[in-house]
Design an enzyme around this catalytic site. Structure first.
Site, PDB file in Angstrom:
ATOM      1  N   ILE A 161       0.845  -1.210   0.000  1.00  0.00           N
ATOM      2  CA  ILE A 161       0.000   0.000   0.000  1.00  0.00           C
ATOM      3  C   ILE A 161       0.873   1.249   0.000  1.00  0.00           C
ATOM      4  O   ILE A 161       0.673   2.164  -0.803  1.00  0.00           O
ATOM      5  CB  ILE A 161      -0.994  -0.006   1.191  1.00  0.00           C
ATOM      6  CG1 ILE A 161      -1.928  -1.218   1.073  1.00  0.00           C
ATOM      7  CG2 ILE A 161      -1.800   1.296   1.223  1.00  0.00           C
ATOM      8  CD1 ILE A 161      -2.855  -1.427   2.265  1.00  0.00           C
ATOM      9  N   ARG A 242      -3.931   1.568  11.109  1.00  0.00           N
ATOM     10  CA  ARG A 242      -4.701   1.223  12.310  1.00  0.00           C
ATOM     11  C   ARG A 242      -4.550   2.351  13.322  1.00  0.00           C
ATOM     12  O   ARG A 242      -3.444   2.895  13.509  1.00  0.00           O
ATOM     13  CB  ARG A 242      -4.192  -0.085  12.923  1.00  0.00           C
ATOM     14  CG  ARG A 242      -4.612  -1.357  12.182  1.00  0.00           C
ATOM     15  CD  ARG A 242      -6.113  -1.625  12.277  1.00  0.00           C
ATOM     16  NE  ARG A 242      -6.510  -2.860  11.648  1.00  0.00           N
ATOM     17  CZ  ARG A 242      -6.912  -2.974  10.367  1.00  0.00           C
ATOM     18  NH1 ARG A 242      -6.966  -1.908   9.591  1.00  0.00           N
ATOM     19  NH2 ARG A 242      -7.285  -4.141   9.886  1.00  0.00           N
ATOM     20  N   GLU A 271     -11.609   3.185  18.104  1.00  0.00           N
ATOM     21  CA  GLU A 271     -12.637   2.922  17.114  1.00  0.00           C
ATOM     22  C   GLU A 271     -13.729   1.974  17.622  1.00  0.00           C
ATOM     23  O   GLU A 271     -13.376   1.017  18.326  1.00  0.00           O
ATOM     24  CB  GLU A 271     -11.936   2.253  15.913  1.00  0.00           C
ATOM     25  CG  GLU A 271     -12.444   2.687  14.604  1.00  0.00           C
ATOM     26  CD  GLU A 271     -11.528   2.190  13.492  1.00  0.00           C
ATOM     27  OE1 GLU A 271     -10.355   2.566  13.474  1.00  0.00           O
ATOM     28  OE2 GLU A 271     -12.023   1.438  12.658  1.00  0.00           O
ATOM     29  N   HIS A 295     -13.098   4.633   8.694  1.00  0.00           N
ATOM     30  CA  HIS A 295     -12.442   3.373   8.318  1.00  0.00           C
ATOM     31  C   HIS A 295     -12.995   2.853   6.987  1.00  0.00           C
ATOM     32  O   HIS A 295     -13.401   1.687   6.877  1.00  0.00           O
ATOM     33  CB  HIS A 295     -12.595   2.321   9.425  1.00  0.00           C
ATOM     34  CG  HIS A 295     -11.511   1.283   9.410  1.00  0.00           C
ATOM     35  ND1 HIS A 295     -11.029   0.665  10.528  1.00  0.00           N
ATOM     36  CD2 HIS A 295     -10.819   0.747   8.379  1.00  0.00           C
ATOM     37  CE1 HIS A 295     -10.099  -0.223  10.205  1.00  0.00           C
ATOM     38  NE2 HIS A 295      -9.956  -0.187   8.889  1.00  0.00           N
TER      39      HIS A 295
HETATM   40  C1  GLV Z   1      -9.051  -2.810   6.675  1.00  0.00           C
HETATM   41  O1  GLV Z   1      -8.728  -2.022   7.504  1.00  0.00           O
HETATM   42  C2  GLV Z   1      -8.320  -4.005   6.395  1.00  0.00           C
HETATM   43  O2  GLV Z   1      -7.388  -4.323   7.143  1.00  0.00           O
HETATM   44  O3  GLV Z   1      -8.652  -4.676   5.419  1.00  0.00           O
END
Ligand code: GLV
Length: 330
Positions: A161, A242, A271, A295
């Site tokens: 990512i 997170r 959360e 989220h």
């Molecule tokens: C979302 O937060 C995931 O971990 O897929």
């Protein structure tokens, strides 16, 4: 053998269709949009061979005990798996899988970039301003934001990512890209053009700091008072990983005192509360210099359907006696 699969929340249907095609599978899906109450979860998992879990459910000893000794697999519908006690699962011979997918990486990267732009160009703040009827006269100094062009973006976490974020930005927006991870990663550098920095160097240098590490003991409160102090007063921090990776109390203080320019947050330490302690008068939702999303960084139809298929692929492989493609090693 018949497999009883308990699904802790209804998910996009691609994967469920795949599972329904299996003759030896009984699916029990907790309906609705809300998280299953803990008591209900402990009741409903009884007798399940496989639990297809959602990241909102803590899957721990108590759940394993409630399910019974036949429980063999936790197929987590998420890339992160910090909600599952993987160590305990391993001890009990329960396999844990997650749902990484190229589509999910790109989707979360897009969301991260959307937060970066929203912060730089003050999009959500300007939207609130306009809707409130406050646009009375154009002004050369009205709502000045900042360019992304020629700025430095730093990601913490040299995974897929983080790589997608840097590559898209470097290719399309002429930014300087830097990264930090536990060690230098030449493959990552080649793919993104990013240069390695220590954590402190990156925090001092980046105009936009984006977090892309998993939550574990080593990354909890990775960003706290000391780290925020290293950032420039003009810099922004973005978290689509997170919540507990940032010490939220320290962040709120840094935001309130304008020690940093702003934050784009998709995840929160407590959360689904978006503020651990609203009584401290440092409420996130009252701050103009933050952009908040619930989220939803991976919440596109394409990404969530891909996650659903990956969860099903993991389960199907397991049922067929093969090693699932995405086993979490903890
Ligand atoms: C979302 O937060 C995931 O971990 O897929």
């Amino acid at each position: 053998m018949n497999y009883k699969i308990f699904v802790t929340r209804d998910i996009p249907d691609d994967g469920l269709k795949m599972l329904r095609q299996l003759k030896n599978v009984v699916l029990d899906i907790y309906p609705g949009e809300k998280a299953i109450p803990r008591k209900e979860l402990l009741k409903r998992v009884k007798g399940a061979d496989i639990i297809l879990s959602i990241l909102t459910e803590k899957i721990d000893k108590q759940v394993f005990d409630a399910a019974g000794p036949q429980l063999k697999m936790i197929a987590n519908f998420a890339v992160g798996f910090d909600n599952v006690d993987v160590k305990e699962a391993k001890k009990r011979g329960i396999l844990v899988t997650n749902t990484p997918h190229e589509n999910v990486c790109e989707t979360v990267a897009e969301h991260t970039i959307a937060l970066i732009f929203a912060l730089a160009h003050r999009i959500t703040e300007a939207d609130r301003f306009t809707r409130a009827g406050r646009y009375e006269c154009w002004g050369p100094k009205m709502m000045l934001g900042t360019d992304l062009w020629k700025k430095t973006v730093g990601v913490i976490g040299a995974g897929r990512i983080g790589g997608a974020v840097l590559k898209r930005l470097a290719d399309g927006f002429d930014v300087k890209v830097i990264y930090n991870d536990m060690k230098k990663n030449p493959i990552f550098e080649k793919a993104t053009g990013a240069k390695y920095r220590t954590l402190d160097q990156l925090l001092k240098e980046a105009d936009f700091v984006s977090l892309h590490v998993p939550l574990c003991t080593a990354t909890k409160h990775l960003i706290s008072t000391r780290e925020l102090k290293l950032m420039k007063p003009t810099a922004f921090i973005i978290n689509t990983a997170r919540g507990p990776i940032i010490d939220e109390k320290a962040l709120l203080k840094a935001l309130a005192s304008k020690q940093i320019a702003g934050a784009g947050l998709d995840v929160f330490e407590c959360e689904p509360m978006i503020d651990c302690d609203p009584r401290d008068n440092l409420e996130l939702r009252k701050m103009e210099n933050v952009v908040l999303t619930p989220h939803t960084a991976s919440a596109t139809i394409e990404a969530r359907q891909a996650m659903s298929r990956v969860a099903a692929e993991n389960i199907i492989a397991f049922i067929k006696g093969k090693t699932p493609p995405n086993v979490c090693l903890g």
